[in-house]
Each structure stands twice: as structure tokens, then as C-alpha cells.
Design a protein around this motif. Structure first.
Motif, PDB file in Angstrom:
ATOM      1  N   PHE A 263       7.335 -11.465  -6.173  1.00 28.72           N
ATOM      2  CA  PHE A 263       6.064 -10.750  -6.272  1.00 28.72           C
ATOM      3  C   PHE A 263       6.011  -9.923  -7.551  1.00 28.72           C
ATOM      4  O   PHE A 263       5.005  -9.951  -8.282  1.00 28.72           O
ATOM      5  CB  PHE A 263       5.877  -9.846  -5.052  1.00 28.72           C
TER       6      PHE A 263
ATOM      7  N   TYR B 137       2.421  -2.320   5.446  1.00 31.48           N
ATOM      8  CA  TYR B 137       1.056  -2.742   5.142  1.00 31.48           C
ATOM      9  C   TYR B 137       0.136  -2.406   6.316  1.00 31.48           C
ATOM     10  O   TYR B 137       0.488  -2.601   7.485  1.00 31.48           O
ATOM     11  CB  TYR B 137       1.022  -4.249   4.874  1.00 31.48           C
TER      12      TYR B 137
ATOM     13  N   TYR C  26       3.084  -4.483   1.600  1.00 30.35           N
ATOM     14  CA  TYR C  26       3.503  -5.606   2.451  1.00 30.35           C
ATOM     15  C   TYR C  26       5.013  -5.823   2.342  1.00 30.35           C
ATOM     16  O   TYR C  26       5.702  -6.005   3.355  1.00 30.35           O
ATOM     17  CB  TYR C  26       2.735  -6.863   2.039  1.00 30.35           C
ATOM     18  N   TYR C  27       5.537  -5.788   1.124  1.00 29.37           N
ATOM     19  CA  TYR C  27       6.956  -6.034   0.920  1.00 29.37           C
ATOM     20  C   TYR C  27       7.817  -4.845   1.324  1.00 29.37           C
ATOM     21  O   TYR C  27       9.014  -4.993   1.571  1.00 29.37           O
ATOM     22  CB  TYR C  27       7.205  -6.405  -0.548  1.00 29.37           C
TER      23      TYR C  27
ATOM     24  N   ARG D 109      -0.562  -4.535  -2.345  1.00 30.05           N
ATOM     25  CA  ARG D 109       0.276  -5.694  -2.022  1.00 30.05           C
ATOM     26  C   ARG D 109       1.744  -5.294  -1.881  1.00 30.05           C
ATOM     27  O   ARG D 109       2.481  -5.858  -1.084  1.00 30.05           O
ATOM     28  CB  ARG D 109       0.122  -6.772  -3.101  1.00 30.05           C
ATOM     29  N   LEU D 110       2.172  -4.299  -2.634  1.00 24.05           N
ATOM     30  CA  LEU D 110       3.555  -3.833  -2.539  1.00 24.05           C
ATOM     31  C   LEU D 110       3.857  -3.281  -1.149  1.00 24.05           C
ATOM     32  O   LEU D 110       4.988  -3.407  -0.653  1.00 24.05           O
ATOM     33  CB  LEU D 110       3.817  -2.761  -3.603  1.00 24.05           C
TER      34      LEU D 110
ATOM     35  N   ARG E  12      11.696 -12.524  -2.101  1.00 24.35           N
ATOM     36  CA  ARG E  12      10.233 -12.450  -1.997  1.00 24.35           C
ATOM     37  C   ARG E  12       9.692 -11.276  -2.801  1.00 24.35           C
ATOM     38  O   ARG E  12       8.682 -11.398  -3.504  1.00 24.35           O
ATOM     39  CB  ARG E  12       9.828 -12.348  -0.530  1.00 24.35           C
ATOM     40  N   LEU E  13      10.350 -10.134  -2.710  1.00 22.61           N
ATOM     41  CA  LEU E  13       9.924  -8.971  -3.477  1.00 22.61           C
ATOM     42  C   LEU E  13      10.090  -9.229  -4.969  1.00 22.61           C
ATOM     43  O   LEU E  13       9.181  -8.937  -5.758  1.00 22.61           O
ATOM     44  CB  LEU E  13      10.725  -7.736  -3.069  1.00 22.61           C
TER      45      LEU E  13
ATOM     46  N   VAL F 177      11.601   1.328  -4.608  1.00 24.28           N
ATOM     47  CA  VAL F 177      12.494   0.172  -4.447  1.00 24.28           C
ATOM     48  C   VAL F 177      13.934   0.665  -4.563  1.00 24.28           C
ATOM     49  O   VAL F 177      14.451   0.848  -5.668  1.00 24.28           O
ATOM     50  CB  VAL F 177      12.204  -0.915  -5.503  1.00 24.28           C
TER      51      VAL F 177
ATOM     52  N   GLY G 292       7.064  -3.257   4.059  1.00 19.95           N
ATOM     53  CA  GLY G 292       6.981  -3.270   5.518  1.00 19.95           C
ATOM     54  C   GLY G 292       6.039  -2.233   6.100  1.00 19.95           C
ATOM     55  O   GLY G 292       6.126  -1.897   7.283  1.00 19.95           O
TER      56      GLY G 292
ATOM     57  N   ASP H  52      16.176  -9.254  -2.544  1.00 17.23           N
ATOM     58  CA  ASP H  52      15.027  -9.684  -1.758  1.00 17.23           C
ATOM     59  C   ASP H  52      14.226 -10.639  -2.639  1.00 17.23           C
ATOM     60  O   ASP H  52      13.476 -10.196  -3.511  1.00 17.23           O
ATOM     61  CB  ASP H  52      14.193  -8.470  -1.347  1.00 17.23           C
TER      62      ASP H  52
END
Length: 241
Positions: free
Chosen positions: A117, A150, A145-146, A142-143, A113-114, A105, A148, A111
Motif C-alpha cells: 500500500f 477502519y 484499514y492497515y 486508507r491507512l 500488504r502494508l 507504523v 486495523g 507486513d
């Protein structure tokens, strides 16, 4: 200028004899670094004891655009993480996941959304009683996905291979070496259906769980070129020995 934000502790390092640098992922500023005194008086509004890995804090901070290190004026915990710091398994998971987050990160833009989560995941780790041995698997997947990257789970069919380089399942062995064999691909496709809600239903041998984590970290390394070796992984492995 003072601002209020929530922040999640990722890492801390000594700066000099008096100060430490605390790396955090904040709701208002994305990733940010703060200079915090190691020893402060009894009346201090900033306690270094609060800055444990994955601690979630409410803070009043001073941010200057041209400054790399910022100041925290006041801070308090958003919710206590008793189990996270007292339960040996959860404590090791917190160390491992905070190190992964520290490495991946990097964005200094917020962010929502991140942050949401991460905030909810840490709560889940604190309060979960079943399936904790699979928590980091859910989190790492799942991380993606955040971040980008996934995988394309819909591309899976029986007997397909997972092409790790391109993040898709394919019907033949790719021309490069970064792929999962059919057996591994079947396990990985099943794993993509795991969630915090159903993680207690997934069972793996200790050997298989370590192998799965190794493959997930390999996927991170393929898609995030600056992703280094995670030092706390060896500590995590000891949980399954």
C-alpha cells in the motif's frame, strides 16, 4: 548476514557529529533503524541524499537480531521522485505523511500488504496530476484499514451521527463527546468513498479540508493512544490559507 530489501524512508535524526539515524519501513523487516554516515567518499555505495522523506530504496543491509541500529551496505532508488521533491505541494504532503507514518507504523514484523500500500501510494503521489489536494485524505483514511481501525462505513444511514470512539455511525448522540454532528457525519460518510482513482471528483473549501484533516487526526489519536501532535500539520495548513 547481508539481506536485500526495499525500504521507505520515514524520518532521520542526527546521531552524533558523523552519523544520522534513518528510520525506515522495510519490506523484509518491518520498521527498522539504520546508522548512516553524513559525509561519505565519492566511491561510497550509500548516499545520504537518497534518504529524503518517502524515498523508496532498494538496499543490501546487515541485520543482527539483538541490534537496534543496523547497517546499510548498498542502496539505490527504486524509482525517482522528482515531483515529490520539486513540487512544493507534493513536498509538503510527503513531509506530513512521512511524519504520520513515523508515529503510527511501529511493528518490527514485516507486513507485505502494508508495504505494498505504501509503495503504490508513493508512486501515485509522484505521478498524480489531478486531485492532489485530496491525496492525504485518501492516504490517511486508507491507512486506517492497515492499522486495523477502519470505521464501519456500512453502518451509515441518513441523519446518523459518527461515533468516533467506536468507529460506527449511530442514530443518536453518544454519551461521550467524541462524535461528529449530522452534517459532519454526512461529509465523513461521503469521504469514506474516496479513492486515489476518484479523488479529483471531490471538492472541499479550504476551511472544510483543514477541518476534515483535524477530525481524521483526532480519530487517529482516539484509537492510537501514543499518537502525538503532528508538527508538520501547521505547514500543511499553510497550503490552504
Amino acid at each position: 548476514m547481508l539481506s536485500k530489501t526495499r525500504g521507505i524512508v520515514l524520518h532521520s535524526i542526527p546521531y552524533n557529529d558523523k552519523y544520522s539515524i534513518i528510520y525506515m519501513y522495510t519490506e523484509a523487516f518491518g520498521r527498522a533503524s539504520y546508522l548512516v554516515a553524513r559525509n561519505r567518499g565519492k566511491k561510497s555505495t550509500v548516499s545520504k541524499a537518497l534518504f529524503m522523506p518517502l524515498s523508496v530504496l532498494e538496499m543490501e543491509v546487515e541485520h543482527l537480531n539483538k541490534r537496534d541500529l543496523h547497517r546499510i551496505k548498498e542502496t539505490k532508488i527504486c524509482y525517482p521522485l522528482t515531483a515529490l521533491f520539486c513540487n512544493p505541494v507534493k513536498n509538503v504532503l510527503a513531509l506530513f505523511l512521512s511524519e504520520v507514518l513515523f508515529r503510527v507504523v511501529k511493528d518490527t514484523e514485516p507486513d507485505a500488504r502494508l508495504f505494498g500500500f505504501l509503495y503504490e501510494s508513493i508512486q501515485m503521489l509522484e505521478y498524480s496530476e489531478e486531485g492532489v489536494a485530496n491525496f492525504h485524505l485518501v492516504f490517511l483514511l486508507r491507512l486506517l484499514y492497515y492499522l486495523g481501525i477502519y470505521p464501519n462505513a456500512d453502518s451509515h444511514n441518513q441523519g446518523y451521527y459518527f461515533d468516533m470512539l467506536n468507529g460506527v455511525f449511530i442514530d443518536s448522540i453518544p454519551v461521550h463527546r467524541h462524535y461528529l454532528n449530522r452534517e459532519e457525519s454526512l461529509v465523513f460518510a461521503r469521504l469514506l468513498k474516496i479513492s486515489f482513482e476518484n479523488m479529483s471528483l471531490f471538492t472541499f473549501s479550504r476551511k472544510d479540508r483543514v477541518r476534515i484533516i483535524e477530525r481524521i487526526l483526532e480519530y487517529y489519536r482516539l484509537h492510537l493512544p501514543e499518537f502525538p501532535e503532528i508538527k508538520s500539520f501547521s505547514v500543511l495548513q499553510s497550503l490552504f490559507d
